[in-house]
Structure formats: C-alpha cells, structure tokens
Design a protein around this motif. Structure first.
Motif, PDB file in Angstrom:
ATOM      1  N   ARG A  37       1.100  -1.227  -0.242  1.00  0.00           N
ATOM      2  CA  ARG A  37       0.081  -0.405  -0.278  1.00  0.00           C
ATOM      3  C   ARG A  37       0.110   1.173   0.339  1.00  0.00           C
ATOM      4  NH1 ARG A  37      -5.337  -1.751  -0.695  1.00  0.00           N
ATOM      5  NH2 ARG A  37      -5.452  -3.029   0.637  1.00  0.00           N
ATOM      6  N   HIS A  38       2.246   0.969   0.215  1.00  0.00           N
ATOM      7  CA  HIS A  38       2.552   2.373   0.662  1.00  0.00           C
ATOM      8  C   HIS A  38       4.338   1.958   0.079  1.00  0.00           C
ATOM      9  CE1 HIS A  38       5.043   5.854   1.847  1.00  0.00           C
ATOM     10  NE2 HIS A  38       5.877   5.025   1.827  1.00  0.00           N
ATOM     11  N   VAL A  39       5.127   3.041  -1.309  1.00  0.00           N
ATOM     12  CA  VAL A  39       6.327   3.116  -2.323  1.00  0.00           C
ATOM     13  C   VAL A  39       6.900   4.216  -1.560  1.00  0.00           C
ATOM     14  CG1 VAL A  39       7.655   2.585  -3.650  1.00  0.00           C
ATOM     15  CG2 VAL A  39       5.493   1.317  -3.130  1.00  0.00           C
ATOM     16  N   ALA A  40       8.279   4.384  -1.166  1.00  0.00           N
ATOM     17  CA  ALA A  40       9.117   5.866  -1.013  1.00  0.00           C
ATOM     18  C   ALA A  40       9.642   5.616  -1.932  1.00  0.00           C
ATOM     19  CB  ALA A  40       9.690   6.161   0.674  1.00  0.00           C
ATOM     20  N   ILE A  41      10.210   6.465  -3.127  1.00  0.00           N
ATOM     21  CA  ILE A  41      11.103   6.479  -3.837  1.00  0.00           C
ATOM     22  C   ILE A  41      11.890   7.671  -3.164  1.00  0.00           C
ATOM     23  CG2 ILE A  41      11.622   6.875  -6.508  1.00  0.00           C
ATOM     24  CD1 ILE A  41       8.717   4.901  -6.526  1.00  0.00           C
ATOM     25  N   ARG A  42      13.435   8.027  -3.715  1.00  0.00           N
ATOM     26  CA  ARG A  42      14.583   8.661  -4.033  1.00  0.00           C
ATOM     27  C   ARG A  42      14.736   9.321  -5.033  1.00  0.00           C
ATOM     28  NH1 ARG A  42      17.526  10.357   0.545  1.00  0.00           N
ATOM     29  NH2 ARG A  42      17.288   9.089   1.756  1.00  0.00           N
ATOM     30  N   CYS A  43      14.078  10.571  -5.182  1.00  0.00           N
ATOM     31  CA  CYS A  43      14.418  11.084  -6.800  1.00  0.00           C
ATOM     32  C   CYS A  43      15.609  12.426  -6.707  1.00  0.00           C
ATOM     33  CB  CYS A  43      12.880  11.450  -6.667  1.00  0.00           C
ATOM     34  SG  CYS A  43      11.726  10.323  -6.836  1.00  0.00           S
ATOM     35  N   SER A  44      15.485  12.047  -8.185  1.00  0.00           N
ATOM     36  CA  SER A  44      17.006  13.607  -8.111  1.00  0.00           C
ATOM     37  C   SER A  44      16.138  14.615  -8.274  1.00  0.00           C
ATOM     38  CB  SER A  44      17.796  12.732  -9.409  1.00  0.00           C
ATOM     39  OG  SER A  44      16.865  13.048 -10.727  1.00  0.00           O
ATOM     40  N   ASP A  45      15.009  15.061  -9.182  1.00  0.00           N
ATOM     41  CA  ASP A  45      14.054  15.882  -9.112  1.00  0.00           C
ATOM     42  C   ASP A  45      12.389  15.241  -9.298  1.00  0.00           C
ATOM     43  OD1 ASP A  45      12.328  17.648 -10.098  1.00  0.00           O
ATOM     44  OD2 ASP A  45      13.604  18.388 -11.911  1.00  0.00           O
TER      45      ASP A  45
ATOM     46  N   ARG B 136       6.748  13.734  -9.276  1.00  0.00           N
ATOM     47  CA  ARG B 136       5.705  14.555  -8.766  1.00  0.00           C
ATOM     48  C   ARG B 136       4.233  14.950 -10.482  1.00  0.00           C
ATOM     49  NH1 ARG B 136       3.063  19.947  -5.735  1.00  0.00           N
ATOM     50  NH2 ARG B 136       1.186  19.686  -6.443  1.00  0.00           N
ATOM     51  N   THR B 137       5.104  15.894 -10.932  1.00  0.00           N
ATOM     52  CA  THR B 137       4.550  16.020 -12.984  1.00  0.00           C
ATOM     53  C   THR B 137       4.137  14.314 -12.787  1.00  0.00           C
ATOM     54  OG1 THR B 137       4.643  17.929 -12.278  1.00  0.00           O
ATOM     55  CG2 THR B 137       4.583  17.361 -14.521  1.00  0.00           C
ATOM     56  N   PHE B 138       4.777  13.621 -13.002  1.00  0.00           N
ATOM     57  CA  PHE B 138       4.811  12.214 -14.182  1.00  0.00           C
ATOM     58  C   PHE B 138       4.012  11.063 -14.027  1.00  0.00           C
ATOM     59  CE2 PHE B 138       6.270   7.950 -13.979  1.00  0.00           C
ATOM     60  CZ  PHE B 138       6.409   7.826 -15.200  1.00  0.00           C
TER      61      PHE B 138
ATOM     62  N   LEU C 266      11.121  11.421  -2.480  1.00  0.00           N
ATOM     63  CA  LEU C 266      11.940  11.653  -1.410  1.00  0.00           C
ATOM     64  C   LEU C 266      12.908  12.576  -1.880  1.00  0.00           C
ATOM     65  CD1 LEU C 266      12.090   9.146   1.264  1.00  0.00           C
ATOM     66  CD2 LEU C 266      11.205  10.933   1.762  1.00  0.00           C
ATOM     67  N   GLN C 267      13.612  13.798  -1.829  1.00  0.00           N
ATOM     68  CA  GLN C 267      13.853  14.644  -2.651  1.00  0.00           C
ATOM     69  C   GLN C 267      15.587  13.593  -2.253  1.00  0.00           C
ATOM     70  OE1 GLN C 267      13.909  17.028  -5.617  1.00  0.00           O
ATOM     71  NE2 GLN C 267      15.803  16.591  -5.569  1.00  0.00           N
ATOM     72  N   GLN C 268      16.871  13.546  -3.190  1.00  0.00           N
ATOM     73  CA  GLN C 268      17.645  12.976  -3.869  1.00  0.00           C
ATOM     74  C   GLN C 268      18.727  14.134  -2.580  1.00  0.00           C
ATOM     75  OE1 GLN C 268      19.197   9.332  -3.967  1.00  0.00           O
ATOM     76  NE2 GLN C 268      21.091  10.102  -3.705  1.00  0.00           N
ATOM     77  N   PRO C 269      20.041  14.169  -1.737  1.00  0.00           N
ATOM     78  CA  PRO C 269      20.495  14.437  -1.777  1.00  0.00           C
ATOM     79  C   PRO C 269      20.698  15.775  -3.357  1.00  0.00           C
ATOM     80  CG  PRO C 269      20.365  14.104  -0.067  1.00  0.00           C
ATOM     81  CD  PRO C 269      19.873  13.563  -0.992  1.00  0.00           C
ATOM     82  N   ALA C 270      21.633  16.931  -3.185  1.00  0.00           N
ATOM     83  CA  ALA C 270      22.355  16.953  -4.171  1.00  0.00           C
ATOM     84  C   ALA C 270      23.677  16.869  -4.405  1.00  0.00           C
ATOM     85  CB  ALA C 270      22.144  19.101  -4.645  1.00  0.00           C
ATOM     86  N   ASP C 271      24.163  16.479  -2.907  1.00  0.00           N
ATOM     87  CA  ASP C 271      25.431  16.158  -3.170  1.00  0.00           C
ATOM     88  C   ASP C 271      26.151  14.572  -2.692  1.00  0.00           C
ATOM     89  OD1 ASP C 271      24.642  15.654  -0.473  1.00  0.00           O
ATOM     90  OD2 ASP C 271      26.106  16.559   0.380  1.00  0.00           O
ATOM     91  N   CYS C 272      24.563  14.176  -3.148  1.00  0.00           N
ATOM     92  CA  CYS C 272      24.733  12.506  -3.206  1.00  0.00           C
ATOM     93  C   CYS C 272      25.129  12.237  -4.781  1.00  0.00           C
ATOM     94  CB  CYS C 272      23.441  11.702  -2.740  1.00  0.00           C
ATOM     95  SG  CYS C 272      23.483  10.096  -2.637  1.00  0.00           S
TER      96      CYS C 272
END
Length: 71
Positions: free
Chosen positions: A5-13, A18-20, A51-57
C-alpha cells in the motif's frame, strides 16, 4: 492476503517526478512532508512518497542487476 500500500522512492527531481505520477497514473498530490524534502501522492487507496535526493549525493552508474533498489 496482504498487499503493498505504500512505497517511498528517492528522486533526483522530486517535482518532475510528481508531475510524472500525476500525469501518467492520475495520482493526486496529498502534501509535502514537514521537512519539505518529500511529498505524498495517492490514488485513494495506495500512496507513494517521493523523497528528494540530496544534491551532493553521487552514486556510480551500475550495470543492470546491480542496482541499489528496484521493484
């Protein structure tokens, strides 16, 4: 029988992702996480957290099958 019922995904943007999900699957925006570094979408039953991927990752590109995470 149980179901996912729930999934969390780290995203570069996070906003582009969200728009996708809104456009491709019709998921509805629920709100931002208190930190502002994540947001939730739902289809009314299931939900996804982006979840927003940290820019320095920095992660190396891996061959198929050696990914960090997949579904």
């Amino acid at each position: 029988m149980s179901s996912l019922r729930h999934v969390a995904i780290r995203c570069s943007d996070m906003e582009k992702s969200r728009t996708f999900y809104e456009t491709a699957f019709g998921w509805e925006f629920i709100g931002y996480r208190p930190s502002g570094r994540g947001l939730d979408l739902s289809d009314g039953v299931n939900n996804i957290t982006l979840l927003q991927q940290p820019a320095d990752c920095k992660r190396p590109i891996l061959e198929e099958g050696d990914e960090y995470i997949h579904f």
